[in-house]
Design a protein around this motif. Structure first.
Motif, PDB file in Angstrom:
ATOM      1  N   THR A   1      37.998  61.924 -17.920  1.00  0.00           N
ATOM      2  CA  THR A   1      37.918  62.839 -19.201  1.00  0.00           C
ATOM      3  C   THR A   1      38.799  62.818 -20.230  1.00  0.00           C
ATOM      4  OG1 THR A   1      38.084  64.862 -18.249  1.00  0.00           O
ATOM      5  CG2 THR A   1      35.995  64.103 -18.158  1.00  0.00           C
ATOM      6  N   THR A   2      40.212  63.185 -19.583  1.00  0.00           N
ATOM      7  CA  THR A   2      41.384  63.307 -20.530  1.00  0.00           C
ATOM      8  C   THR A   2      41.651  62.102 -20.948  1.00  0.00           C
ATOM      9  OG1 THR A   2      42.381  65.158 -19.106  1.00  0.00           O
ATOM     10  CG2 THR A   2      43.891  63.872 -20.419  1.00  0.00           C
ATOM     11  N   TYR A   3      41.780  60.959 -20.546  1.00  0.00           N
ATOM     12  CA  TYR A   3      42.087  59.726 -20.999  1.00  0.00           C
ATOM     13  C   TYR A   3      40.934  58.907 -21.859  1.00  0.00           C
ATOM     14  CZ  TYR A   3      46.433  59.619 -18.771  1.00  0.00           C
ATOM     15  OH  TYR A   3      47.862  60.081 -18.321  1.00  0.00           O
ATOM     16  N   TYR A   4      39.696  58.986 -21.359  1.00  0.00           N
ATOM     17  CA  TYR A   4      38.929  58.241 -22.309  1.00  0.00           C
ATOM     18  C   TYR A   4      38.250  59.289 -23.401  1.00  0.00           C
ATOM     19  CZ  TYR A   4      38.158  54.310 -19.382  1.00  0.00           C
ATOM     20  OH  TYR A   4      38.546  53.005 -18.527  1.00  0.00           O
ATOM     21  N   GLY A   5      38.486  60.477 -23.123  1.00  0.00           N
ATOM     22  CA  GLY A   5      37.789  61.428 -24.142  1.00  0.00           C
ATOM     23  C   GLY A   5      38.967  61.705 -25.149  1.00  0.00           C
ATOM     24  N   ASN A   6      40.284  61.412 -24.911  1.00  0.00           N
ATOM     25  CA  ASN A   6      41.150  61.751 -25.906  1.00  0.00           C
ATOM     26  C   ASN A   6      42.197  60.715 -26.029  1.00  0.00           C
ATOM     27  OD1 ASN A   6      43.198  62.890 -27.439  1.00  0.00           O
ATOM     28  ND2 ASN A   6      43.606  64.483 -25.925  1.00  0.00           N
ATOM     29  N   ILE A   7      43.198  60.438 -25.104  1.00  0.00           N
ATOM     30  CA  ILE A   7      44.388  59.496 -25.068  1.00  0.00           C
ATOM     31  C   ILE A   7      43.783  58.004 -25.479  1.00  0.00           C
ATOM     32  CG2 ILE A   7      46.028  58.405 -23.712  1.00  0.00           C
ATOM     33  CD1 ILE A   7      45.949  60.930 -22.105  1.00  0.00           C
ATOM     34  N   ILE A   8      42.969  57.534 -24.881  1.00  0.00           N
ATOM     35  CA  ILE A   8      42.471  55.999 -25.261  1.00  0.00           C
ATOM     36  C   ILE A   8      41.848  56.105 -26.434  1.00  0.00           C
ATOM     37  CG2 ILE A   8      40.852  54.210 -24.376  1.00  0.00           C
ATOM     38  CD1 ILE A   8      41.992  55.154 -21.337  1.00  0.00           C
ATOM     39  N   ARG A   9      41.003  56.961 -26.944  1.00  0.00           N
ATOM     40  CA  ARG A   9      40.400  56.899 -28.118  1.00  0.00           C
ATOM     41  C   ARG A   9      41.428  57.053 -29.170  1.00  0.00           C
ATOM     42  NH1 ARG A   9      38.764  61.365 -30.849  1.00  0.00           N
ATOM     43  NH2 ARG A   9      38.848  62.737 -28.970  1.00  0.00           N
ATOM     44  N   GLU A  10      42.444  57.951 -28.933  1.00  0.00           N
ATOM     45  CA  GLU A  10      43.456  57.975 -30.245  1.00  0.00           C
ATOM     46  C   GLU A  10      44.391  56.495 -30.417  1.00  0.00           C
ATOM     47  OE1 GLU A  10      43.890  60.148 -32.289  1.00  0.00           O
ATOM     48  OE2 GLU A  10      43.142  62.243 -31.361  1.00  0.00           O
ATOM     49  N   LEU A  11      44.592  56.122 -29.121  1.00  0.00           N
ATOM     50  CA  LEU A  11      45.573  54.809 -29.138  1.00  0.00           C
ATOM     51  C   LEU A  11      44.702  53.617 -29.497  1.00  0.00           C
ATOM     52  CD1 LEU A  11      47.183  55.300 -25.547  1.00  0.00           C
ATOM     53  CD2 LEU A  11      48.058  55.762 -27.642  1.00  0.00           C
ATOM     54  N   THR A  12      43.438  53.714 -29.185  1.00  0.00           N
ATOM     55  CA  THR A  12      42.697  52.414 -29.991  1.00  0.00           C
ATOM     56  C   THR A  12      42.413  52.609 -31.200  1.00  0.00           C
ATOM     57  OG1 THR A  12      41.276  52.411 -27.750  1.00  0.00           O
ATOM     58  CG2 THR A  12      40.249  51.438 -29.636  1.00  0.00           C
ATOM     59  N   ASP A  13      42.657  53.671 -31.995  1.00  0.00           N
ATOM     60  CA  ASP A  13      42.271  53.954 -33.292  1.00  0.00           C
ATOM     61  C   ASP A  13      43.566  53.572 -34.087  1.00  0.00           C
ATOM     62  OD1 ASP A  13      40.844  54.534 -35.636  1.00  0.00           O
ATOM     63  OD2 ASP A  13      42.089  56.214 -35.655  1.00  0.00           O
ATOM     64  N   VAL A  14      44.852  53.854 -33.284  1.00  0.00           N
ATOM     65  CA  VAL A  14      46.174  53.459 -33.766  1.00  0.00           C
ATOM     66  C   VAL A  14      46.287  52.006 -34.010  1.00  0.00           C
ATOM     67  CG1 VAL A  14      48.768  53.585 -33.708  1.00  0.00           C
ATOM     68  CG2 VAL A  14      47.054  55.870 -33.165  1.00  0.00           C
ATOM     69  N   ILE A  15      45.764  51.564 -32.933  1.00  0.00           N
ATOM     70  CA  ILE A  15      46.114  49.990 -32.711  1.00  0.00           C
ATOM     71  C   ILE A  15      45.283  49.359 -33.942  1.00  0.00           C
ATOM     72  CG2 ILE A  15      45.515  47.969 -31.568  1.00  0.00           C
ATOM     73  CD1 ILE A  15      46.218  49.394 -28.826  1.00  0.00           C
ATOM     74  N   ALA A  16      43.988  49.730 -34.149  1.00  0.00           N
ATOM     75  CA  ALA A  16      43.233  49.199 -35.211  1.00  0.00           C
ATOM     76  C   ALA A  16      43.917  49.362 -36.521  1.00  0.00           C
ATOM     77  CB  ALA A  16      41.924  49.694 -35.120  1.00  0.00           C
ATOM     78  N   GLN A  17      44.479  50.532 -36.818  1.00  0.00           N
ATOM     79  CA  GLN A  17      45.018  50.956 -38.016  1.00  0.00           C
ATOM     80  C   GLN A  17      46.307  50.084 -38.472  1.00  0.00           C
ATOM     81  OE1 GLN A  17      45.141  54.703 -39.765  1.00  0.00           O
ATOM     82  NE2 GLN A  17      44.309  55.462 -37.660  1.00  0.00           N
ATOM     83  N   THR A  18      47.106  49.604 -37.409  1.00  0.00           N
ATOM     84  CA  THR A  18      48.354  49.213 -37.487  1.00  0.00           C
ATOM     85  C   THR A  18      48.699  47.470 -36.975  1.00  0.00           C
ATOM     86  OG1 THR A  18      49.023  49.869 -35.323  1.00  0.00           O
ATOM     87  CG2 THR A  18      49.487  51.316 -37.143  1.00  0.00           C
ATOM     88  N   LYS A  19      47.430  47.066 -36.540  1.00  0.00           N
ATOM     89  CA  LYS A  19      47.572  45.720 -36.027  1.00  0.00           C
ATOM     90  C   LYS A  19      47.969  44.859 -37.260  1.00  0.00           C
ATOM     91  CE  LYS A  19      44.979  42.267 -33.309  1.00  0.00           C
ATOM     92  NZ  LYS A  19      43.714  42.091 -32.533  1.00  0.00           N
ATOM     93  N   ASP A  20      47.536  44.741 -38.299  1.00  0.00           N
ATOM     94  CA  ASP A  20      47.951  43.773 -39.455  1.00  0.00           C
ATOM     95  C   ASP A  20      48.669  44.512 -40.373  1.00  0.00           C
ATOM     96  OD1 ASP A  20      46.000  41.887 -38.154  1.00  0.00           O
ATOM     97  OD2 ASP A  20      44.304  42.878 -38.826  1.00  0.00           O
ATOM     98  N   ASN A  21      49.477  45.363 -39.941  1.00  0.00           N
ATOM     99  CA  ASN A  21      50.344  45.907 -41.034  1.00  0.00           C
ATOM    100  C   ASN A  21      51.879  45.582 -40.779  1.00  0.00           C
ATOM    101  OD1 ASN A  21      51.968  47.590 -42.585  1.00  0.00           O
ATOM    102  ND2 ASN A  21      50.522  49.536 -42.537  1.00  0.00           N
TER     103      ASN A  21
END
Length: 505
Positions: A90-110
């Motif tokens: 719950t800690t990793y999927y509910g928070n950590i991985i969700r945040e990290l996945t979003d950051v990668i999506a925002q920065t991958k092509d920047n």
């Protein structure tokens, strides 16, 4: 005619009122976007080992134990309590991985944020190591994409494929960090220091490579070489530490200084090992409230931090059956056993260590012994012990180990021929105290230290002496049943006994 005038008036009135209505209903101070650098920080801070790690990982490797049953029953009785074992999920999927996945999506092509992108890839690899090491096959390629892509029932990837990608990601992300590019000044770990992040990335790569020592030694050796060539941690100054504050308290400390203060005790085997070897770290770790007959009597006036008086609590009992052991040890009650000192290493603002120079040196010592890299295993082994003892000063002056004591211990405990793997990984066990997921993972991988199985009757273990994995959550079994069942059919029964891919006999 009057009706027409009224209708026209009302139309004009509401039309004029509607102008600016949307603007009036927008909160001028509400966040409309979040800097992805702060999302990375959120994920890192949330990665601090939680109180639940004491119930499973830290208890499995016999560093701490609670004799109390009830909602907290877990590894202390070798039981499958999913209200506790779901913590990492719950800690990793509910928070950590969700945040990290979003950051990668925002920065991958920047290109302007390439350092943030690569830092996030490194931490994502770290996060997935913990999740996969805990449960085995888990969602990976589709994880954290419910908002971005609408994937609410992610498929489960095999642990082998997850580790294959983790190794690739860590190597590429570490190499991709560039000091000439924009610094992530708000970074909570290293203030955006690219050199330190590179060392962290390659140190995690070394850790991930060593996980494969039994299941794929060829690939392990290949990636150990890549990690060494890239440059791992060079001193304690490179440690990945979460420095807690009054606003963001230590998760373990907040519980042990609250309602759970009288529940957990240092394990008998851990205390005995440190005492037997005259290890000065015991004085930094332990406190015993001598003569206490209740939790209320665990007060400073009873506190004794001298190594010789510490007595660890044995496994195999609950609070109703431990009385014989208490009597045998000549204690006043079970509350008289030694505890992790909640005023020092378990203080509210005590730091959380995640990846350290000490661990890295010990892994290198093993890699040298296996001839996967060059160097002097004995020197690296000694450096790892020294580094962990010196690391304790980060908790405060009262936990610092004197240099003379460090030198005496290292001189008295050299690396001995024929015992290298046992000595190195037993010291890794000590150096990973309070980093439960890592201590447990390396115990399963290496088989060291040699520990006595928990003899508590009525255990849920069927074939193994120790818990080898945590079971999938009830929520996943209900909501994502088809994908979970596919993973179980590959990996084996959803039991505490089932070994994950790299945990080969």
């Amino acid at each position: 005619m009057k009706k027409i005038h009224i209708a026209l008036f009302l139309t004009l009135f509401f039309t004029s009122c509607d102008k600016g209505f949307d603007e009036m209903n927008i909160n001028p101070i509400a966040l409309t976007s979040v800097d992805p650098a702060f999302q990375l920080n959120t994920a890192i801070v949330a990665s601090a080992p939680g109180y639940g790690n004491l119930s499973y990982e830290t208890t499995i490797v016999k560093q701490m134990i609670t004799p109390f049953s009830g909602q907290g029953s877990a590894a202390n009785f070798n039981q499958d309590n999913r209200t506790v074992s779901n913590g990492n999920w719950t800690t990793y999927y509910g928070n950590i991985i969700r945040e990290l996945t979003d950051v990668i999506a925002q920065t991958k092509d920047n290109a302007a944020r390439s350092n943030l992108y690569n830092m996030t890839r490194i931490w994502r690899a770290y996060a997935f190591m913990i999740v996969s090491d805990s449960y085995g096959d888990v969602p990976y390629t589709q994880a954290g994409k419910s908002y971005l892509e609408g994937i609410v029932k992610p498929v489960y990837d095999t642990q082998e494929s997850i580790y294959t990608d983790i190794l690739t990601e860590l190597d590429a992300a570490s190499a991709g960090l560039d000091a000439a590019k924009a610094k992530v000044a708000s970074d909570v770990l290293y203030d955006g220091d690219v050199v330190k992040w590179k060392r962290l990335g390659y140190s995690i790569l070394l850790r991930a490579a060593m996980r494969l020592s039994k299941v794929n030694p060829t690939k392990a050796a290949e990636y150990v070489a890549k990690a060494v060539a890239g440059g791992v941690m060079q001193s304690n100054a490179d440690n990945a530490i979460i420095r807690h504050t009054a606003s963001f308290t230590n998760p373990v400390g907040s519980q042990l200084n609250g309602g759970q203060s009288a529940f957990f005790y240092l394990d008998e085997e851990f205390v005995s090992f440190l005492q037997k070897n005259n290890d000065p770290r015991l004085t930094s770790i332990a406190v015993r409230y001598v003569g206490a007959t209740s939790g209320a009597q665990q007060v400073e006036s009873r506190a004794n931090r001298t190594a010789a008086v510490q007595i660890g609590a044995p496994q195999g009992y609950d609070n109703t059956t431990i009385s014989a052991a208490v009597t045998a040890s000549k204690l006043a009650s079970l509350w008289d056993y030694s505890q992790l000192d909640k005023t020092r290493m378990a203080a509210l603002t005590a730091p959380s260590f995640l990846v350290t120079y000490a661990q890295t040196q010990l892994l290198l010592a093993e890699a040298v012994f296996r001839k996967w890299t060059t160097g002097n295993a004995a020197t690296l082994y000694a450096n790892g012990i020294k580094a962990h003892m010196q690391q304790l000063a980060s908790y405060g002056s009262s936990t610092a180990v004197a240099e003379s004591a460090i030198t005496a211990y290292v001189d008295a405990n050299p690396l001995a021929a024929g015992k290298e793997l046992e000595q190195i990984n037993t010291q890794y066990w000590v150096a990973s105290f309070l980093v439960g997921p890592e201590a447990w993972a390396n115990f399963r991988r290496s088989g060291f230290p040699v520990l006595k199985p928990n003899p508590y009757p009525g255990k849920d273990l069927k074939t193994e002496d120790f818990i080898r994995r945590l079971t999938y959550t009830d929520a996943e079994l209900n909501v994502n049943k088809a994908n979970v069942q596919q993973a179980i059919s590959r990996q084996g029964a959803n039991l505490l006994d089932t070994r994950i891919w790299w945990d080969k006999k």
